[in-house]
Design a protein around this motif. Structure first.
Motif, short mmCIF file in Angstrom:
data_model
loop_
_atom_site.label_atom_id
_atom_site.label_comp_id
_atom_site.label_asym_id
_atom_site.label_seq_id
_atom_site.Cartn_x
_atom_site.Cartn_y
_atom_site.Cartn_z
N LEU A 1 15.31 93.12 97.05
CA LEU A 1 14.52 94.34 97.26
C LEU A 1 13.03 93.99 97.38
N THR A 2 12.54 93.13 96.48
CA THR A 2 11.12 92.77 96.50
C THR A 2 10.76 92.15 97.85
N GLY A 3 11.62 91.27 98.33
CA GLY A 3 11.36 90.61 99.62
C GLY A 3 11.32 91.60 100.77
N LEU A 4 12.26 92.54 100.78
CA LEU A 4 12.32 93.51 101.88
C LEU A 4 11.13 94.47 101.83
N LEU A 5 10.74 94.86 100.61
CA LEU A 5 9.60 95.79 100.48
C LEU A 5 8.29 95.13 100.93
N ALA A 6 8.25 93.80 100.85
CA ALA A 6 7.02 93.08 101.23
C ALA A 6 6.94 92.81 102.73
N LEU A 7 8.03 93.08 103.46
CA LEU A 7 8.01 92.81 104.90
C LEU A 7 6.99 93.70 105.60
N PRO A 8 6.18 93.13 106.48
CA PRO A 8 5.27 93.97 107.28
C PRO A 8 6.03 95.06 108.04
N LEU A 9 7.28 94.75 108.41
CA LEU A 9 8.10 95.77 109.08
C LEU A 9 8.23 97.02 108.22
N PHE A 10 8.48 96.81 106.91
CA PHE A 10 8.64 97.96 106.01
C PHE A 10 7.31 98.68 105.79
N THR A 11 6.29 97.91 105.41
CA THR A 11 5.01 98.58 105.11
C THR A 11 4.51 99.30 106.37
N GLY A 12 4.82 98.72 107.53
CA GLY A 12 4.38 99.34 108.79
C GLY A 12 5.06 100.66 109.10
N VAL A 13 6.27 100.89 108.57
CA VAL A 13 6.93 102.18 108.86
C VAL A 13 6.64 103.22 107.78
N MET A 14 5.77 102.85 106.81
CA MET A 14 5.47 103.80 105.72
C MET A 14 4.09 104.44 105.88
N ASP A 15 3.49 104.27 107.06
CA ASP A 15 2.20 104.94 107.31
C ASP A 15 2.37 106.45 107.10
N LYS A 16 1.26 107.08 106.71
CA LYS A 16 1.33 108.53 106.47
C LYS A 16 0.92 109.31 107.72
N TYR A 17 1.62 110.39 107.94
CA TYR A 17 1.29 111.30 109.05
C TYR A 17 1.24 112.72 108.50
N VAL A 18 0.37 113.53 109.09
CA VAL A 18 0.33 114.93 108.64
C VAL A 18 1.50 115.68 109.27
N GLN A 19 1.83 116.80 108.66
CA GLN A 19 2.94 117.62 109.16
C GLN A 19 2.72 118.00 110.63
N TRP A 20 3.77 117.82 111.43
CA TRP A 20 3.66 118.14 112.85
C TRP A 20 3.60 119.66 113.08
N GLN A 21 2.72 120.04 113.98
CA GLN A 21 2.65 121.45 114.43
C GLN A 21 2.84 121.42 115.94
N PRO A 22 3.50 122.45 116.49
CA PRO A 22 3.86 122.42 117.91
C PRO A 22 2.70 122.12 118.88
N ASP A 23 1.49 122.49 118.55
CA ASP A 23 0.40 122.25 119.51
C ASP A 23 -0.33 120.93 119.28
N ASP A 24 0.15 120.11 118.35
CA ASP A 24 -0.54 118.85 118.04
C ASP A 24 -0.48 117.88 119.21
N PRO A 25 -1.49 117.01 119.30
CA PRO A 25 -1.39 115.94 120.29
C PRO A 25 -0.21 115.01 119.94
N VAL A 26 0.28 114.33 120.95
CA VAL A 26 1.44 113.44 120.77
C VAL A 26 1.08 112.26 119.89
N VAL A 27 1.98 111.91 118.96
CA VAL A 27 1.80 110.71 118.13
C VAL A 27 2.89 109.73 118.53
N ILE A 28 2.48 108.55 119.01
CA ILE A 28 3.47 107.54 119.39
C ILE A 28 3.77 106.66 118.19
#
Ligand SMILES: N[C@@H](CCC(=O)N[C@@H](CS)C(=O)NCC(=O)O)C(=O)O
Length: 215
Positions: A187-214
């Motif tokens: 678990l420690t090894g997987l949590l340290a992967l840049p792949l994991f930390t990279g998918v945990m970025d924070k995003y604000v709640q989507w609203q229908p008129d928001d610009p596209v987030v890729i």
């Protein structure tokens, strides 16, 4: 063209959404991300999926995937540069067995352990002991190989570890002392992967008129 990107409904902390994001990132398939707040689901999510759970991937108007494992498989079928998909039947079957045990047996125990106050029939320790049945299976696997099916991470590792992360966080001190040293190291090894930390970025709640987030 943005129009051609699949649209992905996600929720940062959801282990199902985490595993779907891991596979999307690993496959380098770009999607339009829409962050959902479960207490305030967008109407469109209910229209897309009867279960109205996250994650949901809208590949095309008539192609909606509302199961996280199916999203993982779809992404990896587009591209699997790290070789997460097993090629031999035995590994494919073992991977399916482990993921099914996680989703069908372990996850309900995890929910009861995590929210034991909502399930007063039994104690937190009792729910934890039920969840440990699966931890014992994983520990045995990880004592014979570094990852669940081989010496490198594959689909089963990625599909399961977000749930073990959640389990560990319920009582971190207990987990650190628990008789699962190989599981902890995994678990420690997987949590340290840049792949994991990279998918945990924070995003604000989507609203229908928001610009596209890729993503
Ligand atoms: N089988 C689904 C389960 C997804 C799921 O249950 N997601 C939770 C969040 S972790 C959810 O959306 N729950 C709906 C709700 O709380 O209203 C999958 O694998 O995608």
């Amino acid at each position: 063209m943005l129009m051609n990107h699949p649209v992905f409904y996600s929720f940062r902390r959801c282990p199902y959404a985490i595993r779907a994001r891991l596979a999307l990132r690993a496959s380098a398939v770009q999607v339009v991300l829409r962050e959902v707040v479960l207490a305030d689901k967008p109407e469109v999510l209910r229209q897309l999926s009867a279960s109205a759970t996250v994650p949901v991937l809208v590949v095309a108007e008539n192609h909606v995937i509302d199961e996280s494992l199916e999203i993982m498989l779809w992404a990896l079928q587009q591209s699997d540069p790290a070789g997460w998909l097993a090629r031999d039947d035995e590994r494919v079957a073992e991977s399916e067995r482990l993921i099914t045990a996680n989703d069908i047996e372990f996850k309900p125990c995890l929910d009861r352990y995590k929210y034991s106050d909502r399930f007063p029939e039994q104690s937190m320790e009792c729910y934890r002991a039920q969840a440990e049945v699966f931890l014992t299976v994983l520990e045995a696997k990880l004592q014979s190989s570094r990852y669940l099916l081989s010496e490198r991470p594959m689909l089963a590792d990625m599909a399961i570890f977000p749930f073990i992360r959640q389990f560990a966080k319920v009582d971190q001190a207990w987990f650190e002392e628990s008789p699962y040293p190989s599981l902890r190291a995994w678990l420690t090894g997987l949590l340290a992967l840049p792949l994991f930390t990279g998918v945990m970025d924070k995003y604000v709640q989507w609203q229908p008129d928001d610009p596209v987030v890729i993503f």
